[in-house]
Design an enzyme around this catalytic site. Structure first.
Site, PDB file in Angstrom:
ATOM      1  N   HIS A  65       0.867  -1.175   0.000  1.00 51.40           N
ATOM      2  CA  HIS A  65       0.000   0.000   0.000  1.00 51.40           C
ATOM      3  C   HIS A  65       0.910   1.233   0.000  1.00 51.40           C
ATOM      4  CE1 HIS A  65      -3.096  -2.805   1.048  1.00 51.40           C
ATOM      5  NE2 HIS A  65      -3.997  -1.898   1.371  1.00 51.40           N
ATOM      6  N   GLU A  89      -2.117   6.038  -0.477  1.00 55.22           N
ATOM      7  CA  GLU A  89      -3.560   6.033  -0.173  1.00 55.22           C
ATOM      8  C   GLU A  89      -3.855   7.372   0.500  1.00 55.22           C
ATOM      9  OE1 GLU A  89      -4.777   3.057   2.681  1.00 55.22           O
ATOM     10  OE2 GLU A  89      -6.909   3.341   2.264  1.00 55.22           O
TER      11      GLU A  89
HETATM   12  N1  LIG Z   1      -7.456   0.552   2.991  1.00 61.97           N
HETATM   13  C1  LIG Z   1      -6.511   0.042   3.774  1.00 61.97           C
HETATM   14  N2  LIG Z   1      -5.350   0.708   3.913  1.00 61.97           N
HETATM   15  C2  LIG Z   1      -4.400   0.227   4.722  1.00 61.97           C
HETATM   16  N3  LIG Z   1      -4.522  -0.884   5.416  1.00 61.97           N
HETATM   17  C3  LIG Z   1      -5.656  -1.585   5.311  1.00 61.97           C
HETATM   18  N4  LIG Z   1      -6.048  -2.734   5.893  1.00 61.97           N
HETATM   19  C4  LIG Z   1      -7.277  -2.997   5.466  1.00 61.97           C
HETATM   20  N5  LIG Z   1      -7.698  -2.050   4.629  1.00 61.97           N
HETATM   21  C5  LIG Z   1      -6.693  -1.154   4.507  1.00 61.97           C
HETATM   22 ZN   LIG Z   2      -6.088  -2.136   1.196  1.00 61.94          ZN
END
Ligand SMILES: Nc1ncnc2[nH]cnc12
Ligand SMILES: [Zn+2]
Length: 350
Positions: free
Chosen positions: A206, A209
């Site tokens: 990730h 975000e």
């Molecule tokens: N959107 C997200 N961003 C980071 N960690 C997560 N764990 C579950 N969903 C998540």
């Molecule tokens: Zn995620």
């Protein structure tokens, strides 16, 4: 990159979005726990929940940012104790995925959420793996597991988690990085990703975000990831955009997640159509479908309705999802041929 897509009636679009074969590459299995299943498992395992009813729990799903969601998400996972619980959770998700014409899914799981509560690594992985295998045999869906490290915990904890999972190395295809992004940059996990790479695991993380473009650079250059999960903040950095286009690095975007976690105020303003148009390899995923108001097809239909994208974009997004998956080229070609057939059938209806 520009595929010739047959002419399709605009009125057929919602049906086409549902029918087209697609891959889901960004979903957290713990995020598929519906409130009804949380309550059923709490009863089965005699776990006391701080909510009086399914309705009261669902009413708490009003998030202001990623952390406000994660607090509830980790609490929900506390009902998972036995191998059968992990199996039941994954089968429930896989049933939904089959209904959405997902032909392949790469599922994140967070072992530390469970091992920290005394649940063994074997319990977690065996339950999930058996669900994937049974769904493949009984329903024809292809499903793989990606072990995800919690970035709010230490790298030492991630390294121990990886070592604990190694006896089951053949049951997951890669590693990821999730949880609280801001303040936990990718560089914190350089060693555990290097070790994962040595083990021949696929690498994803990730990034971007809520966090800055610098975290996407770090995920690519320090961790060496093959895909970026989310990545919607890349638009703030023109040089990064050029790199993502040039190297065709997949971004696993999750529109309803971005809306529910206030990354965007309105789906109509979501940047996925712009990213797609700029030539980035983006696709649509559900992230945590039980918490964000919909499984993958709901993400497609709501985003298309809000932004006015059409059949051309639908084809490209589904194709990107299949191409960005960690399966063989022969398998990708087979699914892309099925995608082409679906579009041809819808064109013939005009
Ligand atoms: N959107 C997200 N961003 C980071 N960690 C997560 N764990 C579950 N969903 C998540
Ligand atoms: Zn995620």
């Amino acid at each position: 990159m520009n595929h010739s897509v047959p002419q399709i009636e605009a009125s057929s679009l919602p049906q086409l979005l549902r029918a087209m074969p697609k891959a889901e590459l960004h979903m957290h299995i713990e995020g598929s726990l519906e409130p009804e299943l949380i309550f059923a498992l709490a009863e089965r395992n005699s776990v006391k929940l701080p909510y009086a009813s399914v309705e009261a729990l669902r009413a708490a799903y009003a998030f202001t940012d990623l952390q406000s969601f994660l607090d509830i998400y980790y609490a929900g996972a506390s009902v998972l104790l036995h191998e059968q619980d992990f199996y039941d959770m994954a089968r429930a998700y896989l049933n939904r995925a089959v209904a959405d014409n997902v032909v392949h899914t790469e599922i994140f799981f967070d072992p530390q959420t469970h091992t920290e509560r005394g649940v063994s690594m074997e319990t977690v992985i065996n339950g999930l793996y058996r669900a994937c295998r049974d769904a493949q045999i009984e329903q024809g869906i292809s499903a793989s597991l990606i072990l995800s490290f919690l970035r709010h915990l230490s790298e030492e904890s991630a390294l121990q988690t990886l070592e604990a999972a190694l006896p089951l190395r053949d049951r997951f295809i890669g590693v990821g990085l999730d949880s609280s992004e801001v303040g936990n940059p990718p560089e914190k996990f350089a060693r555990v990703f290097a070790r994962s790479r040595e083990l021949g695991l696929h690498l994803v993380a990730h990034a971007g975000e809520e966090g800055p473009p610098a975290y996407i650079w770090g995920a690519l250059d320090t961790l060496g990831v093959e895909r970026i999960d989310h990545g919607v903040q890349s638009e703030k950095d023109e040089q990064l955009m050029q790199r993502l286009v040039k190297e065709q690095i997949p971004l696993t975007v999750c529109p309803l997640s971005n809306l529910k976690l206030c990354v965007v105020d309105d789906l109509a303003d979501h940047n996925l159509p712009r990213l797609l148009k700029a030539g980035l390899k983006v696709m649509i995923n559900s992230d945590d479908p039980a918490y964000f108001g919909g499984y993958v097809n709901e993400n497609y239909t709501q985003l298309f309705a809000a932004t006015g994208m059409g059949a051309l974009e639908a084809y490209q997004l589904a194709r990107n999802s299949l191409e960005a998956s960690f399966v063989s080229d022969a398998q990708k070609a087979e699914w892309i041929a099925r995608l082409d057939e679906t579009f041809a059938q819808f064109a013939a209806k005009v």
